[in-house]
Design an enzyme around this catalytic site. Structure first.
Site, PDB file in Angstrom:
ATOM      1  N   ARG A 118       0.669  -1.040  -0.025  1.00 47.76           N
ATOM      2  CA  ARG A 118       0.040  -0.119  -0.153  1.00 47.76           C
ATOM      3  C   ARG A 118       0.833   1.334   0.025  1.00 47.76           C
ATOM      4  NH1 ARG A 118      -3.692  -0.067   5.060  1.00 47.76           N
ATOM      5  NH2 ARG A 118      -5.448  -0.796   3.959  1.00 47.76           N
ATOM      6  N   ALA A 119       2.203   1.098  -0.025  1.00 43.64           N
ATOM      7  CA  ALA A 119       3.114   2.268   0.037  1.00 43.64           C
ATOM      8  C   ALA A 119       2.749   3.093  -0.879  1.00 43.64           C
ATOM      9  CB  ALA A 119       4.565   1.877   0.356  1.00 43.64           C
ATOM     10  N   HIS A 160     -25.532   1.555   1.845  1.00 42.05           N
ATOM     11  CA  HIS A 160     -24.304   2.437   1.787  1.00 42.05           C
ATOM     12  C   HIS A 160     -24.401   3.420   2.950  1.00 42.05           C
ATOM     13  CE1 HIS A 160     -20.937   4.444  -0.199  1.00 42.05           C
ATOM     14  NE2 HIS A 160     -21.234   5.389   0.518  1.00 42.05           N
ATOM     15  N   SER A 180     -11.385   5.006   5.268  1.00 45.40           N
ATOM     16  CA  SER A 180     -11.284   5.735   3.805  1.00 45.40           C
ATOM     17  C   SER A 180     -12.522   5.206   2.929  1.00 45.40           C
ATOM     18  CB  SER A 180      -9.953   5.185   3.203  1.00 45.40           C
ATOM     19  OG  SER A 180      -9.930   3.786   3.293  1.00 45.40           O
ATOM     20  N   HIS A 190     -18.147  -0.705   7.473  1.00 46.25           N
ATOM     21  CA  HIS A 190     -17.509  -1.882   7.467  1.00 46.25           C
ATOM     22  C   HIS A 190     -16.584  -1.934   8.660  1.00 46.25           C
ATOM     23  CE1 HIS A 190     -14.738   0.935   5.876  1.00 46.25           C
ATOM     24  NE2 HIS A 190     -13.873   0.320   6.117  1.00 46.25           N
ATOM     25  N   CYS A 223     -12.858  -8.831  36.049  1.00 42.86           N
ATOM     26  CA  CYS A 223     -14.058  -9.250  36.734  1.00 42.86           C
ATOM     27  C   CYS A 223     -14.173  -8.065  38.116  1.00 42.86           C
ATOM     28  CB  CYS A 223     -13.760 -10.587  37.415  1.00 42.86           C
ATOM     29  SG  CYS A 223     -14.007 -11.917  36.108  1.00 42.86           S
TER      30      CYS A 223
END
Lengths: 334, 334
Positions: B20-21, B115, B163, B168, B201
Site C-alpha cells: 500500500r506504500a 451504503h 477511507s 464496514h 472481573c
C-alpha cells in the site's frame, strides 16, 4: 481538584484535567476550535503581554522590561494548565482505584513575536533562542524534587492539536514517569545489560554507517528516519555524544541542535508542503542524569495519516511509506 | 516483500505495508482521500460484488448465490492488505535490526448492503449478524498456527480513519502479539498473582456496585466509562461471565452483545451527534484460551479531541472530560 488517575490494568496514569474539563454536552463532532487566530485577539502576539500570566523567562533586548514588548522568546505559565503545583502528592484511593493530585507545571514557550512565521522559516539564530529557552526552563524545573519528568513538545497545525496558531511549544512537568519513557528506559537498559552499549549510540553508528535512512548530520547531531518508523517521515534527531539527559547539552551543541532542527523543519515545510506535525523530547527522568543506558533525542512526527482503530487497539502501527525512500526524498527534495 | 520491522529499543513491531506504500512525493498535508463515496463506484454496495475479491463468509438468504446480491453481511479479503499469508515467518537481520515477512490476514466485514446506514441505526437483529460474522471469522482464523493475535476493529467517519464510507469493520490477523495486548496481559497477570482475581472481573464488580460510571448493563454485559478513561466518552463493554478469549462467547451472549453494542452506538449517534469513532476488540492471543487472568472486551473511542505532541511523546493522556459526568450524560441524554 485536578487529578491523575491510575489505570488499574496498565498502571498508566491519565490526567483528568478538570480545570479544562468541558461539560459533556459541549462535545460535538466538530473540529477543535481555532482560538485567537485573529491577530488583535492573539494573547501571544507582541503588545498583548497583559493577556497572559507574567513571564517566567524571556530572551529579550537588554533595555526592555518584563511583560512588555522587546522579547524574542517568551515563556509563560499556561493559562489553562493540565497540572498545577499543589500539595498532596501521595496516592489516594477511590474504591479499588488510585489517584493523586495533578501536581506539576504547564508552561508555554512563545517562540517569536511574529504570529505568521514557522520555526522552519525563522533564522537559525532565532531557533537557537528557542532551544536555549527549552534548556533554561528544563534545568530550572528539574530542581523541583516533586517533578519526575519534563515533557517538552510542539504541536504545529490544527490537525496536530495546535489550538492557538501563534508559534509556540509547551512544557509539561510531571510528578510521575510517563509510560513511553518507562518502557523505553526498561528496554534500553535490557539492551545495555545484554550488549554492553547504549542502544541509541549503536543505532547512530549503524545509521551513519549505512546512510540510506539518514537525512542529514552535523558535528554534534544526526537526523534520520528510524528503521521501524511508525509514521511516514517520522524523523529522529540524536546527539552523537552519549548524553542521557537533555540537561547535559553544551552551549555549542545547542547551536548545532538549532541548526539541524531548523533544517529538518525547513525541509518538511518545503518538501511536504507545510504539514501539520508534532515533535517532542525524550530524555531521562529528572533523577537519572548521566546514566549509560539512555540517550535523549527529539522525535518529529508529521501528521500525514490518521491513527485509527487498528493502531489504537493493537498499539502497533502500519506505515504506508518506505523509510529508505522517504529519507532519500528528504535528502534531495525529489 | 511486505515486512514487519522490530523497533530495536521498544521491541515493538511496525508493519511496513509496502503493497500500500505511497511514493514519498504523494504525501501532502491534505486530508486522507475519501474514496468511493459515489454510490455507483462503491465496491461494498449490493450489486457490486464483482468489484471485490470473492467472499470468505456471508450471511445471506438461503436461495442466494455467493458473490451475488442477497447478503446481509459479507466478509471479503482486503483488496489492499497490510499483511498477506506468505512463507518465511522467521526473523531475519538487516545489520543490527530485525524483520520478518508480514504474514497474516486482512479482511473486511461489509456490515450491510445499505451504503448510508450506521450500525447504531441498524436493527438489533442486523447487528447480531455483524457480531456473528466477527465470531465465525475469529474461530476460523484462530485455527491457523501462524496467527498469534486477531484484531477486530471498526473505523467510523473520515476523521477516525475510515477511507471508505460504506459501513464496514476489519480483521487483521497477526503473526506476533501486539504491544497493547502484551502489556495488558502482563499487568493483568501481575494483578491476578497479587489479588487472586481477574482484574476485569474485579472492575465490573466495582463499577456495577458504584454505578456512577455505568452507562447500561444487560444479563451478560456491562458498559461503562473506565475510571482512568484516556478519551472523552471512552466506553468499555465487558462480558460479566469471565472469558479470556472472544471465541468463548455463547450464542445467547452474542445476542446480548449485539444489543448492548447497538444501544451504546445509538446513544453516541443521538447524544454526541454521530461522532467519528473507533472500536476494537481486546482478547487473549490465539494460543491462550480459557486463562484465569485475562478477560476479553470491546473499547469504543469517539474521536472528539486530537492526540497531540504530549500524548505521542509521553504515551500519557490528558482527558478534558469528567468520566462520571460523561456517564451520567450518556445514561440520560442531557
Amino acid at each position: 481538584m485536578p487529578e491523575i488517575r491510575k489505570d488499574i490494568v496498565s498502571g498508566s496514569w491519565v490526567i483528568i484535567a478538570t480545570e479544562r474539563a468541558k461539560r459533556p454536552e459541549t462535545f460535538t463532532p466538530q473540529k477543535p476550535e481555532k482560538q485567537n487566530d485573529k491577530l488583535d485577539k492573539c494573547p501571544f502576539c507582541c503588545g498583548h503581554e497583559h493577556m497572559t500570566p507574567p513571564e517566567v523567562l524571556a530572551i529579550r533586548k537588554n533595555t526592555s522590561i518584563p511583560d512588555e514588548p522587546g522579547w524574542d522568546v517568551r515563556v509563560i505559565p499556561n493559562k489553562y494548565p493540565a497540572l498545577s503545583i499543589c500539595e498532596g502528592k501521595e496516592c489516594e484511593k477511590q474504591g479499588i482505584f488510585e489517584f493523586m493530585a495533578a501536581s506539576g507545571v504547564h508552561e508555554v514557550i512563545i517562540e517569536t513575536p511574529d504570529h505568521e512565521i514557522s520555526p522552519g522559516k525563522l533564522p537559525v539564530e532565532h531557533v537557537k533562542k528557542i532551544v536555549d529557552s527549552y534548556y533554561h526552563r528544563y534545568v530550572e524545573l528539574e530542581k523541583d524534587a516533586g517533578i519526575k519528568y519534563i515533557q517538552i513538545f510542539r504541536n504545529h497545525g490544527q490537525e496536530a492539536g495546535a489550538s492557538i496558531e501563534h508559534p509556540h511549544s509547551q512544557i509539561i512537568a510531571l510528578p510521575v514517569l510517563p509510560p513511553s519513557l518507562k518502557q523505553e528506559m526498561e528496554e534500553a537498559r535490557n539492551y545495555y545489560f545484554r550488549e554492553k552499549k547504549c542502544v541509541y549510540c549503536k543505532m547512530i553508528e549503524e545509521e551513519l554507517g549505512r546512510g540510506d535512512r539518514v537525512i542529514m548530520e552535523n558535528k554534534d547531531f544526526a537526523a534520520f528516519i528510524p528503521y521501524a518508523a511508525r509514521f511516514p517521515f517520522e524523523t529522529w534527531i540524536l546527539p552523537k555524544r552519549h548524553q542521557s539527559s537533555f540537561s547535559e547539552i553544551t552551549m555549542d551543541e545547542r547551536q548545532n541542535l538549532a541548526e539541524i532542527l531548523h533544517d529538518i523543519l525547513s525541509r518538511m515545510w518545503d518538501y511536504l508542503k507545510d504539514p501539520p506535525y508534532n515533535y517532542y523530547l525524550h530524555t531521562s527522568p529528572t533523577d537519572y542524569n548521566h546514566i549509560p543506558d539512555y540517550h535523549w533525542h527529539f522525535e518529529i512526527v508529521p501528521k500525514l495519516t490518521t491513527v485509527a482503530g487498528f493502531e489504537l487497539g493493537a498499539g502497533m502501527f502500519i506505515n504506508i511509506s518506505n523509510p529508505e525512500a522517504s529519507a532519500e526524498y528528504m535528502r534531495k527534495g525529489h
